[in-house]
Design a protein around this motif. Structure first.
Motif, mmCIF file in Angstrom:
data_model
loop_
_atom_site.group_PDB
_atom_site.id
_atom_site.type_symbol
_atom_site.label_atom_id
_atom_site.label_comp_id
_atom_site.label_asym_id
_atom_site.label_seq_id
_atom_site.Cartn_x
_atom_site.Cartn_y
_atom_site.Cartn_z
ATOM 1 N N UNK A 17 -5.138 1.433 0.378
ATOM 2 C CA UNK A 17 -4.961 -0.720 -0.073
ATOM 3 C C UNK A 17 -3.429 -0.304 0.861
ATOM 4 N N UNK A 18 -2.232 0.757 0.025
ATOM 5 C CA UNK A 18 -1.125 0.773 -0.022
ATOM 6 C C UNK A 18 -0.387 1.126 0.962
ATOM 7 N N UNK A 19 0.371 -0.114 1.307
ATOM 8 C CA UNK A 19 0.443 0.070 2.928
ATOM 9 C C UNK A 19 2.251 1.867 2.791
ATOM 10 N N UNK A 20 2.604 1.529 1.517
ATOM 11 C CA UNK A 20 3.220 2.592 1.777
ATOM 12 C C UNK A 20 3.126 4.195 1.312
ATOM 13 N N UNK A 21 1.567 4.369 1.576
ATOM 14 C CA UNK A 21 1.043 5.587 1.748
ATOM 15 C C UNK A 21 0.323 6.081 2.960
ATOM 16 N N UNK A 22 0.188 4.191 3.633
ATOM 17 C CA UNK A 22 -0.600 4.636 4.872
ATOM 18 C C UNK A 22 0.203 5.456 6.266
ATOM 19 N N UNK A 31 -9.717 -15.249 13.620
ATOM 20 C CA UNK A 31 -9.020 -15.370 14.802
ATOM 21 C C UNK A 31 -7.973 -14.170 14.558
ATOM 22 N N UNK A 32 -8.566 -13.201 14.628
ATOM 23 C CA UNK A 32 -8.171 -11.676 14.121
ATOM 24 C C UNK A 32 -8.046 -11.162 15.810
ATOM 25 N N UNK A 33 -6.941 -10.252 16.258
ATOM 26 C CA UNK A 33 -7.386 -9.333 17.727
ATOM 27 C C UNK A 33 -7.706 -8.092 17.221
ATOM 28 N N UNK A 34 -6.764 -7.605 16.106
ATOM 29 C CA UNK A 34 -7.602 -5.891 15.759
ATOM 30 C C UNK A 34 -7.771 -6.076 13.856
ATOM 31 N N UNK A 35 -7.561 -4.661 13.968
ATOM 32 C CA UNK A 35 -7.298 -3.999 12.618
ATOM 33 C C UNK A 35 -6.528 -2.308 12.754
ATOM 34 N N UNK A 36 -6.070 -2.318 11.545
ATOM 35 C CA UNK A 36 -5.808 -1.045 10.984
ATOM 36 C C UNK A 36 -6.504 -0.406 9.742
ATOM 37 N N UNK A 37 -7.137 0.577 10.073
ATOM 38 C CA UNK A 37 -7.912 1.268 9.031
ATOM 39 C C UNK A 37 -7.097 2.646 8.206
ATOM 40 N N UNK A 38 -7.041 2.513 6.854
ATOM 41 C CA UNK A 38 -6.641 3.694 6.396
ATOM 42 C C UNK A 38 -7.320 4.457 5.468
ATOM 43 N N UNK A 39 -7.319 5.685 5.311
ATOM 44 C CA UNK A 39 -8.089 6.934 4.362
ATOM 45 C C UNK A 39 -7.033 7.322 3.678
ATOM 46 N N UNK A 40 -7.843 7.663 1.994
ATOM 47 C CA UNK A 40 -7.446 7.819 1.181
ATOM 48 C C UNK A 40 -8.409 8.584 -0.090
ATOM 49 N N UNK A 41 -7.992 9.000 -1.160
ATOM 50 C CA UNK A 41 -8.939 9.473 -1.832
ATOM 51 C C UNK A 41 -9.622 8.694 -2.293
ATOM 52 N N UNK A 42 -8.284 7.164 -2.623
ATOM 53 C CA UNK A 42 -8.665 6.299 -3.566
ATOM 54 C C UNK A 42 -8.991 5.072 -3.308
ATOM 55 N N UNK A 43 -8.721 3.954 -4.101
ATOM 56 C CA UNK A 43 -8.896 2.513 -3.306
ATOM 57 C C UNK A 43 -7.606 2.325 -3.383
ATOM 58 N N UNK A 44 -6.807 2.308 -4.892
ATOM 59 C CA UNK A 44 -5.207 2.304 -4.531
ATOM 60 C C UNK A 44 -4.083 2.660 -3.370
ATOM 61 N N UNK A 45 -4.930 3.665 -2.816
ATOM 62 C CA UNK A 45 -3.743 4.641 -2.777
ATOM 63 C C UNK A 45 -4.143 4.608 -0.643
#
Length: 386
Positions: free
Chosen positions: A381-386, A365-379
């Motif tokens: 997936x954390x929306x505040x750090x993206x 059902x998605x029409x797109x996506x957002x990708x984030x890169x960080x040193x660790x998983x927690x960072x």
């Protein structure tokens, strides 16, 4: 062949791959004839291809274009499912043979082995690779009988479709009849696979590339955070795999290589597996013998230009002859290594389709996506750090 309109289940990832392909071909001195029905794409900009047709993507129009332009070759595996399906239609109609058009990038019979549910199932059986129990149906009555044997819930997977189009998970005979009718209409060959439900297993993807000399590399290992039952396009994903043991990853890699050798895929390919987190039993779900949505994600995550490399492989180059764009020194046969974590989050258009069901399943059902890169998983997936 372009992918056509940007729709749910098929977004702008194929504009990205198609544009990369055109640029690679142009740089090598080839004249490009492009056909795509969607003018709101980068690939249809006047400077991307030499000749651009903005026409409906169907057999009649493509036949007329081929008769007019007389191309030497057809590159179908960078335009998503539309490109593969139209290539198959042109071949079966005798158009390619009549006008002496060579298919490059993927063999026509490889499309069938990867996309036809019966052919794929037989190929996996020959390799001794496990799959969920399933049978193929061509009518609703056949599907009802198969579902009764497998026991509900079951998953319906139409052949020659993308993004789970026309399919879904059903829990009773009434739901099955509705979804099966939709699936039979969506399938290019009127074929639906009725499959046992392995809901809750982990879903894993490998992006692999193979050349004509059988050199193979794994560009990216992708772990779906959501389990089987949610389409990969609607799932949160991480790269590299974070919770899967290294020995299991190596086994999945070996299995992927055996599969793409058997199907004879040339270029980029997406292999999807299911893993039982308790017993560590695994089985193959499906293989896409083309550049896919996950290929675009893997390219962005690693810096490895899968579409560009796939195009060069289609022209006869081997991985050791293609320069690595990231290093500028090594060749493309070196696998990327990630010392960071990438997380993909889907974008759903529920703000525009307010009455659409928000229940996620095997139909994307998605029409797109957002990708984030960080040193660790927690960072990551954390929306505040993206």
């Amino acid at each position: 062949i372009g992918s056509g309109p940007i729709i749910i289940g098929q977004a702008c990832e194929f504009d990205y791959s198609g544009t990369q392909a055109c640029k690679a071909l142009k740089k090598l001195g080839y004249e490009i004839v492009l056909v795509n029905s969607n003018p709101a794409t980068i690939m249809t900009d006047p400077d991307v291809a030499d000749i651009t047709y903005i026409e409906p993507l169907n057999l009649d129009r493509l036949t007329q274009i081929i008769e007019q332009e007389r191309p030497d070759a057809l590159l179908p595996n960078l335009g998503g499912q539309s490109g593969l399906n139209l290539c198959s239609e042109l071949d079966k109609a005798g158009v390619l043979k009549k006008f002496n058009v060579q298919v490059i990038g993927v063999q026509v019979d490889a499309i069938e082995r990867g996309e036809d549910r019966i052919e794929f199932k037989n190929a996996m059986k020959d390799l001794g690779i496990g799959m969920p129990r399933s049978e193929v149906a061509y009518t609703i009555d056949e599907a009802v009988k198969i579902a009764e044997e497998l026991k509900y819930p079951v998953v319906l997977r139409p052949a020659y479709t993308m993004g789970g189009a026309g399919g879904g998970m059903v829990y009773n005979v009434d739901e099955l009849k509705v979804v099966c009718e939709r699936g039979l209409q969506a399938s290019l060959v009127g074929q639906v696979l009725v499959e046992e439900c392995i809901f809750g297993w982990e879903e894993l993807e490998l992006e692999v590339v193979r050349d004509a000399d059988n050199n193979k590399i794994t560009v990216c290992f992708i772990e779906n955070i959501d389990p089987i039952g949610v389409h990969t396009g609607d799932s949160f994903c991480s790269a590299p795999m974070l919770t899967i043991p290294e020995d299991v990853q190596k086994e999945l890699q070996k299995m992927s290589y055996r599969i793409i050798e058997s199907i004879e895929v040339i270029g980029g390919c997406n292999c999807q597996f299911a893993l039982n987190p308790e017993s560590m039993e695994y089985s193959v779900i499906e293989v896409n013998p083309r550049v896919s949505r996950s290929s675009a994600l893997a390219s962005k995550a690693t810096g490895y230009p899968i579409a560009k490399v796939t195009t060069k492989i289609a022209l006869g180059y081997t991985l050791d002859e293609i320069k690595n764009d990231v290093t500028g020194k090594t060749c493309a046969c070196f696998e990327p290594t990630l010392d960071y974590v990438v997380v993909k989050v889907p974008k759903w258009p529920f703000d525009k389709f307010v009455n659409a069901s928000r229940k996620l399943g095997t139909q994307m059902k998605a029409t797109g996506e957002v990708m984030s890169i960080a040193p660790c998983f927690e960072a990551a997936i954390d929306r505040k750090s993206v």
